[in-house]
Design a protein around this motif. Structure first.
Motif, PDB file in Angstrom:
ATOM      1  N   GLN A   1       0.941  -1.169  -0.062  1.00  0.00           N
ATOM      2  CA  GLN A   1       0.111   0.016  -0.040  1.00  0.00           C
ATOM      3  C   GLN A   1       0.843   1.379  -0.065  1.00  0.00           C
ATOM      4  O   GLN A   1       1.576   1.544   1.070  1.00  0.00           O
ATOM      5  CB  GLN A   1      -1.049  -0.014   1.251  1.00  0.00           C
ATOM      6  CG  GLN A   1      -1.904  -1.068   1.429  1.00  0.00           C
ATOM      7  CD  GLN A   1      -3.090  -1.050   0.368  1.00  0.00           C
ATOM      8  OE1 GLN A   1      -3.630  -0.039  -0.018  1.00  0.00           O
ATOM      9  NE2 GLN A   1      -3.313  -2.295  -0.147  1.00  0.00           N
ATOM     10  N   ILE A   2       0.856   1.958  -1.052  1.00  0.00           N
ATOM     11  CA  ILE A   2       1.993   3.006  -1.364  1.00  0.00           C
ATOM     12  C   ILE A   2       1.219   4.534  -1.469  1.00  0.00           C
ATOM     13  O   ILE A   2       0.269   4.357  -2.273  1.00  0.00           O
ATOM     14  CB  ILE A   2       2.811   2.943  -2.485  1.00  0.00           C
ATOM     15  CG1 ILE A   2       3.611   1.552  -2.251  1.00  0.00           C
ATOM     16  CG2 ILE A   2       3.697   4.111  -2.527  1.00  0.00           C
ATOM     17  CD1 ILE A   2       4.569   1.064  -3.302  1.00  0.00           C
ATOM     18  N   LEU A   3       1.641   5.462  -0.886  1.00  0.00           N
ATOM     19  CA  LEU A   3       1.048   6.804  -1.158  1.00  0.00           C
ATOM     20  C   LEU A   3       1.969   7.588  -1.846  1.00  0.00           C
ATOM     21  O   LEU A   3       3.115   7.722  -1.187  1.00  0.00           O
ATOM     22  CB  LEU A   3       0.545   7.400   0.278  1.00  0.00           C
ATOM     23  CG  LEU A   3       0.279   8.819   0.177  1.00  0.00           C
ATOM     24  CD1 LEU A   3      -0.919   9.328  -1.004  1.00  0.00           C
ATOM     25  CD2 LEU A   3       0.009   9.612   1.403  1.00  0.00           C
ATOM     26  N   GLU A   4       1.621   8.251  -2.786  1.00  0.00           N
ATOM     27  CA  GLU A   4       2.928   9.355  -3.520  1.00  0.00           C
ATOM     28  C   GLU A   4       2.075  10.530  -3.322  1.00  0.00           C
ATOM     29  O   GLU A   4       1.112  10.830  -3.778  1.00  0.00           O
ATOM     30  CB  GLU A   4       3.099   9.022  -4.727  1.00  0.00           C
ATOM     31  CG  GLU A   4       4.083   9.886  -5.347  1.00  0.00           C
ATOM     32  CD  GLU A   4       4.811   9.598  -6.597  1.00  0.00           C
ATOM     33  OE1 GLU A   4       5.519  10.349  -7.420  1.00  0.00           O
ATOM     34  OE2 GLU A   4       4.615   8.346  -6.910  1.00  0.00           O
ATOM     35  N   ILE A   5       2.881  11.669  -2.595  1.00  0.00           N
ATOM     36  CA  ILE A   5       2.255  13.011  -2.452  1.00  0.00           C
ATOM     37  C   ILE A   5       2.605  13.864  -3.673  1.00  0.00           C
ATOM     38  O   ILE A   5       3.815  13.646  -3.899  1.00  0.00           O
ATOM     39  CB  ILE A   5       2.643  13.508  -0.972  1.00  0.00           C
ATOM     40  CG1 ILE A   5       4.071  13.606  -0.952  1.00  0.00           C
ATOM     41  CG2 ILE A   5       1.851  12.862   0.105  1.00  0.00           C
ATOM     42  CD1 ILE A   5       4.367  14.170   0.495  1.00  0.00           C
ATOM     43  N   GLY A   6       1.926  14.700  -4.226  1.00  0.00           N
ATOM     44  CA  GLY A   6       2.511  15.423  -5.429  1.00  0.00           C
ATOM     45  C   GLY A   6       2.861  14.651  -6.500  1.00  0.00           C
ATOM     46  O   GLY A   6       3.842  14.837  -7.218  1.00  0.00           O
ATOM     47  N   ILE A   7       1.947  13.703  -6.819  1.00  0.00           N
ATOM     48  CA  ILE A   7       2.195  12.469  -7.793  1.00  0.00           C
ATOM     49  C   ILE A   7       2.445  13.218  -9.351  1.00  0.00           C
ATOM     50  O   ILE A   7       3.120  12.593 -10.118  1.00  0.00           O
ATOM     51  CB  ILE A   7       1.197  11.645  -7.785  1.00  0.00           C
ATOM     52  CG1 ILE A   7       1.509  10.337  -8.691  1.00  0.00           C
ATOM     53  CG2 ILE A   7      -0.395  12.049  -8.216  1.00  0.00           C
ATOM     54  CD1 ILE A   7       0.745   9.212  -8.626  1.00  0.00           C
ATOM     55  N   GLY A   8       1.830  14.420  -9.393  1.00  0.00           N
ATOM     56  CA  GLY A   8       1.927  15.111 -10.774  1.00  0.00           C
ATOM     57  C   GLY A   8       1.311  14.045 -11.982  1.00  0.00           C
ATOM     58  O   GLY A   8       0.138  13.479 -11.815  1.00  0.00           O
ATOM     59  N   THR A   9       2.284  14.031 -12.711  1.00  0.00           N
ATOM     60  CA  THR A   9       1.839  13.226 -14.230  1.00  0.00           C
ATOM     61  C   THR A   9       2.352  11.879 -13.767  1.00  0.00           C
ATOM     62  O   THR A   9       2.338  10.772 -14.764  1.00  0.00           O
ATOM     63  CB  THR A   9       2.535  13.542 -15.284  1.00  0.00           C
ATOM     64  OG1 THR A   9       3.985  13.861 -15.219  1.00  0.00           O
ATOM     65  CG2 THR A   9       1.864  15.079 -15.684  1.00  0.00           C
TER      66      THR A   9
END
Length: 318
Positions: free
Chosen positions: A146-154
């Motif tokens: 389970q992964i969260l990316e903040i500021g994932i953009g494109t």
């Protein structure tokens, strides 16, 4: 991703050198001004020779955060709101209220322009940093589902970690127009559509439960969040015990250097015209003081990053 606006800073302000240094920090304070002092003197001398008059650049659009540079062009047509920290106790905690407070809605054409340009404008930067990212994201293999990316953009980072079987990804970004590009990047990485969820939110108020993810990723995000300490608190809140935070950020150059002097001069303008991007933040210190049990930081100078040097690359464990 190929930058929309090219500046002469990339060739006249910083020599094409690369440097890495490992810093081990366990509940300790670290400042970039001390960890980067031993950049070789030869490079500094070359830099001083090349920059006899720091402000005599022939390019009038010298807004050089590689992730935000293109915002300067759009600013001619649409006002950009400067960054501000939430320093009062009455600040909203609801994710949508916080989004509207910290990232007031922009016209659709503007957000679409930014998202489209980001999808095509940073290829040289991504090519140079690829080796660093490959090594960094290898720490996720077998460790995070389970992964969260903040500021994932494109979604330029998805190719490094989203292909492992059973991975689910939440991608947070305040620009809703990024979603189609991030989804396409997830598809290209082999991530099933059902395993990717785009969340329209800011990093200061993450719409996820406590201790809900194994890893949080953020690259070139903390330079422009309105409240860096609140963002780091949110990262720790959503991470499971023992979870990891992987980051790549640009930080202030060492005090007393020509680059640091120029960063200081341009920082107020940068914040206004580059979507809140700060040139002078000591983000490594903020991360090491955020309460993580262990922080491992490397530093690097990228020739394609111009004014936004040095970079810190590392892992923090919750």
């Amino acid at each position: 991703m190929n930058m929309l606006i090219h500046t002469t800073f990339s060739t006249c302000l910083y020599p094409k050198i690369q440097f890495t240094q490992k810093l081990k920090a366990v509940n300790s304070s670290v400042s970039e001004s001390t960890t980067f002092k031993d950049v070789n003197s030869q490079a500094e001398n070359e830099l001083k020779k090349k920059v006899k008059e720091p402000l005599s650049c022939s390019n009038k659009f010298c807004f050089c955060c590689s992730r935000r540079a293109l915002m300067a062009a759009a600013a001619l047509f649409h006002p950009i709101h400067p960054s501000y920290a939430s320093d009062d106790n009455s600040a909203p905690t609801d994710p949508m209220a916080m989004l509207n407070r910290l990232h007031p809605p922009r016209p659709d054409w503007y957000e679409e322009f930014y998202a489209t340009a980001m999808n095509t404008s940073m290829k040289p930067y991504e090519a140079e940093i690829e080796g660093y990212k490959s090594e960094l994201f290898s720490n996720l293999r077998g460790q995070a589902k389970q992964i969260l990316e903040i500021g994932i953009g494109t979604g330029p980072n998805l190719k490094y970690y989203a292909s492992e079987g059973g991975t689910s990804v939440y991608g947070v970004d305040p620009n809703r127009k990024m979603e189609k590009y991030a989804q396409a990047a997830a598809d290209a990485a082999g991530l099933p559509p059902s395993n990717f969820k785009f969340l329209h939110a800011v990093s200061e108020s993450l719409p996820l439960r406590d201790a809900s993810v194994d890893a949080v990723i953020g690259t070139l995000v903390l330079c422009s969040v309105a409240d860096i300490n609140l963002t780091l608190q949110e990262v720790r809140r959503v991470l499971k015990p023992g979870g990891i935070y992987l980051f790549v950020e640009h930080v202030a150059a060492a005090d007393g250097t020509v680059l640091r002097f120029i960063q200081g001069l341009l920082d107020p303008l940068q914040q206004t015209l580059a979507d809140g991007c700060h040139l002078t933040r000591k983000t490594g210190k903020d991360i090491t003081e955020a309460g993580f049990s262990d922080v491992d930081i490397h530093q690097a100078v990228l020739s394609t990053a111009s004014l936004i040097n040095p970079h810190i690359i590392g892992i923090a464990r919750n």
